[in-house]
Design a protein around this motif. Structure first.
Motif, mmCIF file in Angstrom:
data_model
loop_
_atom_site.group_PDB
_atom_site.id
_atom_site.type_symbol
_atom_site.label_atom_id
_atom_site.label_comp_id
_atom_site.label_asym_id
_atom_site.label_seq_id
_atom_site.Cartn_x
_atom_site.Cartn_y
_atom_site.Cartn_z
ATOM 1 N N HIS A 245 6.177 -1.061 9.737
ATOM 2 C CA HIS A 245 7.523 -1.623 9.665
ATOM 3 C C HIS A 245 8.568 -0.670 10.231
ATOM 4 C CE1 HIS A 245 10.646 -4.272 8.258
ATOM 5 N NE2 HIS A 245 11.107 -3.401 7.387
ATOM 6 N N GLY A 246 8.213 0.617 10.375
ATOM 7 C CA GLY A 246 9.133 1.561 10.994
ATOM 8 C C GLY A 246 9.583 2.695 10.103
ATOM 9 N N LEU A 247 9.143 2.747 8.864
ATOM 10 C CA LEU A 247 9.538 3.840 7.983
ATOM 11 C C LEU A 247 8.681 5.065 8.277
ATOM 12 C CD1 LEU A 247 10.576 1.269 6.377
ATOM 13 C CD2 LEU A 247 10.402 2.718 4.386
ATOM 14 N N ASN A 248 9.276 6.238 8.155
ATOM 15 C CA ASN A 248 8.498 7.462 8.352
ATOM 16 C C ASN A 248 8.028 7.981 6.987
ATOM 17 O OD1 ASN A 248 10.658 8.887 7.193
ATOM 18 N ND2 ASN A 248 11.568 9.331 9.180
ATOM 19 N N GLU A 249 7.248 9.040 7.018
ATOM 20 C CA GLU A 249 6.658 9.598 5.794
ATOM 21 C C GLU A 249 7.729 10.000 4.773
ATOM 22 O OE1 GLU A 249 3.447 10.355 3.483
ATOM 23 O OE2 GLU A 249 3.377 9.601 5.524
ATOM 24 N N ARG A 250 8.812 10.592 5.249
ATOM 25 C CA ARG A 250 9.879 11.032 4.363
ATOM 26 C C ARG A 250 10.553 9.845 3.660
ATOM 27 N NH1 ARG A 250 13.923 12.633 7.591
ATOM 28 N NH2 ARG A 250 15.569 11.622 6.506
ATOM 29 N N GLN A 251 10.745 8.760 4.381
ATOM 30 C CA GLN A 251 11.373 7.586 3.786
ATOM 31 C C GLN A 251 10.452 6.918 2.763
ATOM 32 O OE1 GLN A 251 12.057 5.813 7.596
ATOM 33 N NE2 GLN A 251 14.269 6.175 7.492
ATOM 34 N N ILE A 252 9.157 6.912 3.048
ATOM 35 C CA ILE A 252 8.207 6.329 2.098
ATOM 36 C C ILE A 252 8.161 7.174 0.827
ATOM 37 C CG2 ILE A 252 5.773 5.771 1.714
ATOM 38 C CD1 ILE A 252 5.608 5.115 4.728
ATOM 39 N N GLU A 253 8.159 8.486 0.982
ATOM 40 C CA GLU A 253 8.175 9.370 -0.194
ATOM 41 C C GLU A 253 9.458 9.174 -1.001
ATOM 42 O OE1 GLU A 253 5.804 11.207 -1.503
ATOM 43 O OE2 GLU A 253 4.461 10.555 0.108
ATOM 44 N N ALA A 254 10.570 8.926 -0.327
ATOM 45 C CA ALA A 254 11.832 8.666 -1.042
ATOM 46 C C ALA A 254 11.745 7.372 -1.841
ATOM 47 C CB ALA A 254 12.991 8.612 -0.058
ATOM 48 N N LEU A 255 11.092 6.346 -1.292
ATOM 49 C CA LEU A 255 10.895 5.100 -2.034
ATOM 50 C C LEU A 255 10.071 5.348 -3.296
ATOM 51 C CD1 LEU A 255 10.052 2.487 0.746
ATOM 52 C CD2 LEU A 255 12.029 2.486 -0.755
ATOM 53 N N ILE A 256 9.026 6.161 -3.167
ATOM 54 C CA ILE A 256 8.160 6.451 -4.310
ATOM 55 C C ILE A 256 8.932 7.235 -5.369
ATOM 56 C CG2 ILE A 256 6.097 7.708 -5.030
ATOM 57 C CD1 ILE A 256 4.931 7.003 -2.250
ATOM 58 N N ARG A 257 9.707 8.241 -4.934
ATOM 59 C CA ARG A 257 10.497 9.031 -5.892
ATOM 60 C C ARG A 257 11.551 8.169 -6.575
ATOM 61 N NH1 ARG A 257 10.524 12.736 -1.828
ATOM 62 N NH2 ARG A 257 12.648 12.210 -1.294
ATOM 63 N N HIS A 258 12.115 7.204 -5.845
ATOM 64 C CA HIS A 258 13.127 6.314 -6.413
ATOM 65 C C HIS A 258 12.545 5.557 -7.594
ATOM 66 C CE1 HIS A 258 15.820 2.789 -6.598
ATOM 67 N NE2 HIS A 258 16.746 3.672 -6.236
ATOM 68 N N GLY A 259 11.300 5.126 -7.486
ATOM 69 C CA GLY A 259 10.585 4.528 -8.602
ATOM 70 C C GLY A 259 10.862 3.073 -8.883
ATOM 71 N N ASN A 260 11.677 2.420 -8.082
ATOM 72 C CA ASN A 260 11.974 1.003 -8.309
ATOM 73 C C ASN A 260 11.105 0.161 -7.382
ATOM 74 O OD1 ASN A 260 13.015 -1.533 -8.672
ATOM 75 N ND2 ASN A 260 15.113 -1.003 -8.117
ATOM 76 N N PRO A 261 10.151 -0.608 -7.930
ATOM 77 C CA PRO A 261 9.289 -1.407 -7.067
ATOM 78 C C PRO A 261 10.002 -2.592 -6.426
ATOM 79 C CG PRO A 261 8.742 -1.800 -9.351
ATOM 80 C CD PRO A 261 9.766 -0.711 -9.331
ATOM 81 N N PHE A 262 11.243 -2.861 -6.835
ATOM 82 C CA PHE A 262 11.975 -3.992 -6.285
ATOM 83 C C PHE A 262 13.105 -3.560 -5.351
ATOM 84 C CE2 PHE A 262 10.348 -5.293 -10.459
ATOM 85 C CZ PHE A 262 9.457 -6.264 -10.021
ATOM 86 N N VAL A 263 13.080 -2.308 -4.903
ATOM 87 C CA VAL A 263 14.129 -1.834 -4.005
ATOM 88 C C VAL A 263 14.040 -2.612 -2.688
ATOM 89 C CG1 VAL A 263 12.829 0.067 -2.961
ATOM 90 C CG2 VAL A 263 15.290 0.229 -3.143
ATOM 91 N N HIS A 264 15.188 -2.895 -2.101
ATOM 92 C CA HIS A 264 15.244 -3.696 -0.880
ATOM 93 C C HIS A 264 15.133 -2.812 0.354
ATOM 94 C CE1 HIS A 264 16.326 -6.825 1.923
ATOM 95 N NE2 HIS A 264 17.288 -6.059 2.388
ATOM 96 N N VAL A 265 14.188 -3.148 1.226
ATOM 97 C CA VAL A 265 14.060 -2.499 2.532
ATOM 98 C C VAL A 265 14.470 -3.546 3.551
ATOM 99 C CG1 VAL A 265 12.471 -1.470 4.190
ATOM 100 C CG2 VAL A 265 12.207 -0.983 1.773
#
Length: 162
Positions: A72-92
């Motif tokens: 989809h275009g996210l890099n490793e750092r952005q994916i790690e930020a999603l995981i740290r955020h911890g919200n499975p419903f965050v909007h990309v």
């Protein structure tokens, strides 16, 4: 587990990898975000295990979610930020670009000479709920805005996740 390393989990050996859909949809991206956030690592004495299903980390769904988000275009750092955020419903945003959502945004209203946004169409300076009441020829006010008694045919029965 490193890239290119064969998993020792029996489920992985039997089922293999979950395929990434060729044309990605917004639903695929939402599910991928949920997969990487829910299936994160949890430290155990035997090593990291998936917090959700107890498989060796990264489990099949976590790996699938990462591959979908990378496609989809996210890099490793952005994916790690999603995981740290911890919200499975965050909007990309879909489609995703490195600078934010694509140009599919609605156009902004033109600015007035003073630099303020132009008023919405209709009676300038009045809120939308008063515009309709003043515009009726009979002077009868419409019903107040709020939740209808019964939902319409096209209205969803539950709130959207994202």
């Amino acid at each position: 587990m490193r890239v290119g390393e064969q998993s020792t989990d029996p489920i992985d050996q039997v089922l293999g990898e979950v395929p990434v859909p060729a044309p990605l949809t917004p639903e695929d991206v939402r599910l991928a975000v949920r997969a990487v956030v829910v299936h994160t690592a949890e430290e155990w004495p035997t090593g990291p295990l998936c917090r959700n299903d107890g498989a060796s980390y990264p489990c099949r769904l976590h790996r699938w979610g990462r591959r979908v988000l990378e496609a989809h275009g996210l890099n490793e750092r952005q994916i790690e930020a999603l995981i740290r955020h911890g919200n499975p419903f965050v909007h990309v945003p879909f489609p995703f670009t490195a600078t934010g959502p694509s140009s599919a945004r609605p156009a902004a209203r033109p600015a007035t000479p003073a630099g303020y946004p132009a008023p919405p169409p209709g009676r300038a300076g009045l809120p939308a709920r008063h515009q309709a009441a003043r515009a009726t020829p009979t002077g009868v006010r419409p019903a107040p805005a709020g939740r209808p008694v019964s939902p319409g045919v096209a209205a969803p029965r539950w709130p959207r996740a994202s």
